[in-house]
Design an enzyme around this catalytic site. Structure first.
Site, PDB file in Angstrom:
ATOM      1  N   HIS A  68      41.173  43.965  45.479  1.00 51.32           N
ATOM      2  CA  HIS A  68      42.424  43.025  45.910  1.00 51.32           C
ATOM      3  C   HIS A  68      43.325  43.661  47.042  1.00 51.32           C
ATOM      4  O   HIS A  68      43.914  43.803  48.009  1.00 51.32           O
ATOM      5  CB  HIS A  68      43.299  43.836  44.380  1.00 51.32           C
ATOM      6  CG  HIS A  68      43.032  42.109  43.812  1.00 51.32           C
ATOM      7  ND1 HIS A  68      43.267  41.116  43.875  1.00 51.32           N
ATOM      8  CD2 HIS A  68      42.693  42.410  41.418  1.00 51.32           C
ATOM      9  CE1 HIS A  68      43.540  40.488  42.572  1.00 51.32           C
ATOM     10  NE2 HIS A  68      42.763  41.056  41.563  1.00 51.32           N
ATOM     11  N   GLN A 120      49.431  42.360  43.169  1.00 50.01           N
ATOM     12  CA  GLN A 120      49.468  40.814  41.748  1.00 50.01           C
ATOM     13  C   GLN A 120      50.738  40.939  42.149  1.00 50.01           C
ATOM     14  O   GLN A 120      51.603  39.191  41.237  1.00 50.01           O
ATOM     15  CB  GLN A 120      48.506  41.072  41.415  1.00 50.01           C
ATOM     16  CG  GLN A 120      47.274  41.286  41.377  1.00 50.01           C
ATOM     17  CD  GLN A 120      46.251  41.177  40.378  1.00 50.01           C
ATOM     18  OE1 GLN A 120      45.717  42.801  39.714  1.00 50.01           O
ATOM     19  NE2 GLN A 120      45.324  40.290  39.752  1.00 50.01           N
ATOM     20  N   GLY A 142      43.036  45.535  34.302  1.00 48.81           N
ATOM     21  CA  GLY A 142      43.759  46.103  35.635  1.00 48.81           C
ATOM     22  C   GLY A 142      44.225  45.012  35.684  1.00 48.81           C
ATOM     23  O   GLY A 142      44.511  44.279  35.819  1.00 48.81           O
ATOM     24  N   HIS A 151      36.372  45.416  41.541  1.00 50.96           N
ATOM     25  CA  HIS A 151      37.423  43.589  41.542  1.00 50.96           C
ATOM     26  C   HIS A 151      39.077  45.051  42.053  1.00 50.96           C
ATOM     27  O   HIS A 151      39.145  43.861  43.155  1.00 50.96           O
ATOM     28  CB  HIS A 151      37.297  44.120  40.171  1.00 50.96           C
ATOM     29  CG  HIS A 151      37.957  42.524  39.868  1.00 50.96           C
ATOM     30  ND1 HIS A 151      37.911  41.459  39.468  1.00 50.96           N
ATOM     31  CD2 HIS A 151      39.851  42.729  40.085  1.00 50.96           C
ATOM     32  CE1 HIS A 151      38.604  39.959  39.691  1.00 50.96           C
ATOM     33  NE2 HIS A 151      40.048  41.386  39.572  1.00 50.96           N
ATOM     34  N   GLU A 152      39.671  45.458  41.556  1.00 52.53           N
ATOM     35  CA  GLU A 152      41.117  45.946  41.675  1.00 52.53           C
ATOM     36  C   GLU A 152      41.092  46.864  43.464  1.00 52.53           C
ATOM     37  O   GLU A 152      41.601  46.442  43.955  1.00 52.53           O
ATOM     38  CB  GLU A 152      41.036  47.484  40.752  1.00 52.53           C
ATOM     39  CG  GLU A 152      41.161  46.618  39.269  1.00 52.53           C
ATOM     40  CD  GLU A 152      41.811  44.758  39.057  1.00 52.53           C
ATOM     41  OE1 GLU A 152      42.753  44.869  40.396  1.00 52.53           O
ATOM     42  OE2 GLU A 152      42.149  44.478  37.864  1.00 52.53           O
ATOM     43  N   CYS A 155      40.469  37.249  36.342  1.00 52.61           N
ATOM     44  CA  CYS A 155      41.111  38.000  37.501  1.00 52.61           C
ATOM     45  C   CYS A 155      42.698  36.933  37.126  1.00 52.61           C
ATOM     46  O   CYS A 155      42.490  35.465  37.143  1.00 52.61           O
ATOM     47  CB  CYS A 155      41.180  37.245  38.660  1.00 52.61           C
ATOM     48  SG  CYS A 155      42.435  38.269  39.765  1.00 52.61           S
ATOM     49  N   LEU A 156      43.892  38.271  36.427  1.00 48.03           N
ATOM     50  CA  LEU A 156      44.990  37.198  36.771  1.00 48.03           C
ATOM     51  C   LEU A 156      46.287  36.538  37.474  1.00 48.03           C
ATOM     52  O   LEU A 156      46.376  35.660  37.188  1.00 48.03           O
ATOM     53  CB  LEU A 156      46.015  39.056  36.319  1.00 48.03           C
ATOM     54  CG  LEU A 156      45.141  39.888  34.903  1.00 48.03           C
ATOM     55  CD1 LEU A 156      46.834  40.775  34.402  1.00 48.03           C
ATOM     56  CD2 LEU A 156      44.966  38.529  33.104  1.00 48.03           C
TER      57      LEU A 156
HETATM   58  O1  K1U Z   1      43.418  40.670  37.666  1.00 46.78           O
HETATM   59  C1  K1U Z   1      42.670  41.293  37.699  1.00 46.78           C
HETATM   60  O2  K1U Z   1      43.184  41.474  38.631  1.00 46.78           O
HETATM   61  C2  K1U Z   1      42.905  41.347  36.237  1.00 46.78           C
HETATM   62  C3  K1U Z   1      41.180  41.484  35.689  1.00 46.78           C
HETATM   63  C4  K1U Z   1      40.752  42.451  35.736  1.00 46.78           C
HETATM   64  C5  K1U Z   1      39.574  42.581  35.465  1.00 46.78           C
HETATM   65  C6  K1U Z   1      38.134  41.600  34.759  1.00 46.78           C
HETATM   66  C7  K1U Z   1      36.954  41.517  34.506  1.00 46.78           C
HETATM   67  C8  K1U Z   1      35.954  42.166  35.584  1.00 46.78           C
HETATM   68  C9  K1U Z   1      36.816  43.327  36.178  1.00 46.78           C
HETATM   69  C10 K1U Z   1      37.967  42.729  36.502  1.00 46.78           C
HETATM   70  C11 K1U Z   1      42.107  40.559  34.038  1.00 46.78           C
HETATM   71  O3  K1U Z   1      42.113  41.688  33.669  1.00 46.78           O
HETATM   72  S1  K1U Z   1      41.154  39.495  34.318  1.00 46.78           S
HETATM   73  C12 K1U Z   1      41.475  39.562  32.071  1.00 46.78           C
HETATM   74  C13 K1U Z   1      40.643  40.187  30.733  1.00 46.78           C
HETATM   75  O4  K1U Z   1      39.570  40.271  31.388  1.00 46.78           O
HETATM   76  C14 K1U Z   1      40.950  40.711  29.346  1.00 46.78           C
HETATM   77  C15 K1U Z   1      41.823  39.708  29.015  1.00 46.78           C
HETATM   78  C16 K1U Z   1      41.891  40.071  27.522  1.00 46.78           C
HETATM   79  C17 K1U Z   1      40.945  41.083  27.240  1.00 46.78           C
HETATM   80  C18 K1U Z   1      40.041  41.770  27.633  1.00 46.78           C
HETATM   81  C19 K1U Z   1      39.690  40.594  29.376  1.00 46.78           C
HETATM   82 ZN    ZN Z   2      41.772  40.781  40.743  1.00 48.34          ZN
END
Ligand code: K1U
Ligand code: ZN
Length: 172
Positions: free
Chosen positions: A140, A51, A46, A136-137, A94-95
């Site tokens: 943000h 971001q 996401g 979560h998004e 979270c990225l």
């Molecule tokens: O930064 C963000 O908002 C993105 C975040 C979204 C998220 C992940 C987990 C739970 C709630 C919201 C991510 O994508 S973190 C990276 C991640 O979860 C992932 C990366 C590669 C493969 C699978 C998952």
């Molecule tokens: Zn995030």
């Protein structure tokens, strides 16, 4: 399409409240295309526009597995309706908070009203990871990070580590 840099906490821009989109036009679709490419590159599941430094109420997501067909989702001006009373705990990442994962409790189900890629109104019933990720998004869009749901001790420890890493990167 291009990959845009992702802001990292404690960048103050991540604390802005994003503004509603007035029109879903070609410029907005170009932003959503860039966001999706940026999210796939990271990789993540996401991404909210803030971001990548754009304070608009826009989210992209793709929850398809590695060996599945991509399933991109676009949410413009999303609103959460009817969050369930029962809760779900998920280990979130979270990225914008790289290399840190922790458990967050959120409503297990919700409905989401939003405009899609073409500007058409949609309503989605969300549960499981979809419900977690959309909430979560949505956080943000209000300037909230998942670490804000943790204890102050944990949050400050994570932010201190990120600040130190950024200081070292700037000095090298
Ligand atoms: O930064 C963000 O908002 C993105 C975040 C979204 C998220 C992940 C987990 C739970 C709630 C919201 C991510 O994508 S973190 C990276 C991640 O979860 C992932 C990366 C590669 C493969 C699978 C998952
Ligand atoms: Zn995030």
């Amino acid at each position: 399409m291009s990959i845009r840099p992702i802001l990292t906490a404690p960048d103050a821009r991540l604390r802005q409240v994003s503004k509603p989109v007035e029109t879903v036009d070609g410029e907005l679709r170009a932003l959503m295309d860039d966001m999706l490419e940026t999210m796939y590159d990271a990789p993540g599941i996401g991404l909210a526009a803030i971001q990548v430094g754009v304070p608009l109420r826009v989210i992209v997501m793709d929850l398809a597995g590695k060996d599945e067909e991509p399933e991109p989702r676009y949410f413009v001006n999303p609103e959460i309706l009817d969050p369930s009373e029962d809760m779900n705990v998920y280990e979130e990442g979270c990225l914008s908070v790289p290399e840190y994962f922790d458990e967050v409790e959120r409503p297990a189900r919700c409905r989401v009203k939003y405009l899609d890629y073409d500007g058409n109104e949609q309503i989605l019933e969300a549960e499981g990871l979809l419900a977690t990720c959309i909430q979560h998004e949505m956080d943000h869009l209000e300037g909230v990070l998942f670490i804000d749901h943790l204890s102050r001790l944990k949050r400050e420890r994570v932010l201190k580590k990120l600040k130190k890493e950024q200081r070292l990167a700037a000095a090298s």
